[in-house]
Motif scaffolding. Sequence first.
Motif, PDB file in Angstrom:
ATOM      1  N   GLY A 570       0.803  -1.221   0.000  1.00 13.65           N
ATOM      2  CA  GLY A 570       0.000   0.000   0.000  1.00 13.65           C
ATOM      3  C   GLY A 570       0.833   1.266   0.000  1.00 13.65           C
ATOM      4  N   SER A 571       2.136   1.139  -0.162  1.00 18.66           N
ATOM      5  CA  SER A 571       3.038   2.287  -0.156  1.00 18.66           C
ATOM      6  C   SER A 571       3.511   2.587  -1.574  1.00 18.66           C
ATOM      7  N   VAL A 572       3.746   3.868  -1.840  1.00 16.77           N
ATOM      8  CA  VAL A 572       4.311   4.266  -3.126  1.00 16.77           C
ATOM      9  C   VAL A 572       5.832   4.179  -3.091  1.00 16.77           C
ATOM     10  N   LEU A 573       6.419   4.490  -1.944  1.00 14.43           N
ATOM     11  CA  LEU A 573       7.874   4.569  -1.857  1.00 14.43           C
ATOM     12  C   LEU A 573       8.538   3.207  -1.707  1.00 14.43           C
ATOM     13  N   ALA A 727      -4.239   9.604  -1.529  1.00 17.25           N
ATOM     14  CA  ALA A 727      -5.553   9.076  -1.150  1.00 17.25           C
ATOM     15  C   ALA A 727      -6.148   8.129  -2.196  1.00 17.25           C
ATOM     16  N   PRO A 728      -6.109   8.458  -3.503  1.00 18.27           N
ATOM     17  CA  PRO A 728      -6.702   7.522  -4.483  1.00 18.27           C
ATOM     18  C   PRO A 728      -6.023   6.149  -4.469  1.00 18.27           C
ATOM     19  N   ALA A 731      -7.063   4.171  -1.423  1.00 22.10           N
ATOM     20  CA  ALA A 731      -8.381   3.565  -1.641  1.00 22.10           C
ATOM     21  C   ALA A 731      -8.275   2.336  -2.544  1.00 22.10           C
ATOM     22  N   PHE A 732      -7.435   2.439  -3.558  1.00 20.17           N
ATOM     23  CA  PHE A 732      -7.226   1.296  -4.463  1.00 20.17           C
ATOM     24  C   PHE A 732      -6.655   0.116  -3.686  1.00 20.17           C
ATOM     25  N   HIS A 733      -5.674   0.380  -2.829  1.00 19.25           N
ATOM     26  CA  HIS A 733      -5.074  -0.709  -2.056  1.00 19.25           C
ATOM     27  C   HIS A 733      -6.068  -1.298  -1.060  1.00 19.25           C
ATOM     28  N   SER A 734      -6.886  -0.467  -0.472  1.00 20.38           N
ATOM     29  CA  SER A 734      -7.881  -0.969   0.473  1.00 20.38           C
ATOM     30  C   SER A 734      -8.827  -1.958  -0.194  1.00 20.38           C
ATOM     31  N   ARG A 735      -9.072  -1.736  -1.478  1.00 20.50           N
ATOM     32  CA  ARG A 735     -10.027  -2.610  -2.170  1.00 20.50           C
ATOM     33  C   ARG A 735      -9.357  -3.842  -2.768  1.00 20.50           C
TER      34      ARG A 735
END
Length: 780
Positions: A570-573, A727-728, A731-735
Amino acid sequence: MPEVNRSAPPPVGGWTRFVTARPRLALLAALVITALAVFAGSGVADRMGSGGWQAPDAESTYATEVLAREFPASQPNLLLLVDSGSAGVDDPAVAAEAARLTERLKAEPGISGVGSYWETASPALRSEDGKEAIIAARIGGDEKTAGETLDRLAPAFAGERGPVTVSLGGPVAVQHEMQTIIQEDLLRAELIALPVTLVLLVMVFGSAVAAMLPLAVGVVAILGTNAVLRGLTEFTDVSVFAMNLTTALGLGLAIDYALFIVRRFREELAGGADTRTAVGTTLRTAGRTVLFSALTVAVSLSAMLVFPQYFLRSFAYAGIAVVLLAAAAALILLPAALVLLGPRINALDLRRVLRRGKKTAAAGAGPAGATADGPGAGPAGGADASPGRGWAWLGALVMRRAPVFAIVTTVGLLLLGLPFLGVKFGTADDRQLPASAESRVVQEHIRDGFPGSPGGGLEVLAEGQGSRADHADLKDRIEQLPGVLRVDGPVADGPAAYYSVLPKGEAVGEQAQQLVRDLRAMPSASSLDTSVTGTAAVLVDSKDAIADRLPWALAIIVVVTLLLVFLLTGSVLIPLQAVVLNALSLTAMFGAVVWVFQDGNLSGLLAFTSTGDIETTLPVLMFCVAFGLSMDYGVFLISRIKEEYDRTGDHEHSVTFGLRHTGGLITAAAVILAVVMVAIGTSRVTNTKMLGLGIALAVLMDAMVVRSLLVPAVMKLMGRSTWWAPAPLRAFHSRFGVSEGEAAPAATPTTPAAPPGLEPTAEAEEISGARRDIGEPARR
């Protein structure tokens, strides 16, 4: 530190119920399927080729096919080296015997385009000392057919024949001998790797029962992959070199995955869970990590499918099959075995005698294996009372001095990779073989003792209705090019003709490669279409094909890796960090490849002959394999850090926790895989030796330097921003995202309190103690 409410784990069901409902039936089905795989994969090596470096859509490939069809004598792939001793090749008795051998060879099925020094008087077919000469021929058919023809001809032609001694060489002989040696070396590597691996697994697990499970998973993966490759040989060419990767990855990754799953299973048992609950938790946590790890490795290997050379594509076929089969066995068969074994996974503890004294000394400290964090921990496992404490201490030390460790480690890796800046790319030849190989001896005699190298020059194919004047003009313009030593021809047959061009210098040197480019750039008569082939032309086309497809391969690896790691964390880095650090971990491998195999350092110790260059496809292959394995270890570490971060919200503690719980596991897995790769590296074929030893070095550097030092240092420097995502994407990772741990509700700020499982008397004090040991104040 924020307190996080942790929901109870879901009941056992779903996938766990599917793979464990009938464990005996699952294992019986696996035994039957494995037996069928043995039958289906039998004889796979005999159907594989030893070439595949040539791009099938290249100009040189087209010209070679036309010349082999229209002018067989222009493309000899079988060379009979006739040694006349002191008599000389022009002695009447020698000439008579050579003529008889030539006529016999012409009459053999599958042979075309036979020519000899005694028929043509060509100086290129006579040694400079006059004692040796060549009979050249072409064996038709594919590699398998050519090998069978060679096996039939060798007893009838090789050896003492009257006044002469005949030895067989040429491309067909080199490829056939290479294929035979690789099969022999692979068997020897397996005989070395299997017992050593078993000993190491017993040392890691303590239990002989637990140690046998990873080997069983590896055997299933290897045998299944052999069956897959056997099926692929019915439709496409497959390189025999891919067998080495099948063995190495089959054992290595099966052991990685089984280590991870068995360790987590024993950890859950030690925590008081019953067998089925322990299996369920293991599959929801370690099982997910294994699945993502397998996908990342498979993606790295699948990038080789974009290249046209079947040598590289073969490694993709073998690698993808063995990775997916190893993961499937680890996620289906292994849980079934664990359900049946239960606590007996710790049976036959072969280290009990050595630990008896330690147990007596620690009798008052509580039941052994109470924390069960190490691979050898568990009930009755006799683990140290504080397993992983050394890794926790190391993690705290690295984060305490994060800038120093990050800079020193990065600079050191870059310095180790500097020799790669001087890499020179070439093509594989007979010098890949051991010095005693007959085909190599023949080629060395020709290379060192003959004025020209039969088959080592360039051929210019001219097609069209050109006049005699057009052909003469083309020859004149070829002769005027720099780098041309001699031009023979044209030899014409209908609308096609060819010229033999002997370049100055080495057959595949920079001057010869430039001559190929000059020939292709040269304007020809409007009535003639020209194309160039030969060893240097094949090398030029291979380099161009790799350069053309390499950006696509890198894009596939990077983009899919970023996506998979994002879904896991869920992280970008973290995905960006994983890609960069994985690439950095390969610098030592590439630097060593050039320093050792190109420059010839340690050639005596390692028993190989340096050619002064590196085969063009090898760096691509080694990058894809080593990058995938690095991601394998990276996913193991990151997933455990993420699980703990989701549970506690404490970044630094999570990094230390992850290193503590996976440091020993990753190191053990890397050492075992390195043993397998070093066994592969004992091969007498140089490219296989380079592959095995190079990847072994990359794996050890990744596990012992990058995962242990650089990753904790970088994560400390990045701090909590490590887990940032817009945030987007959150949300994508949460789903769609998953992780090793169960999803936890969002953290709610409250008064600092120790989260469940980190009471002061348990693990929190151990980690805090590690920080205090190096002078860092304990922190929550």
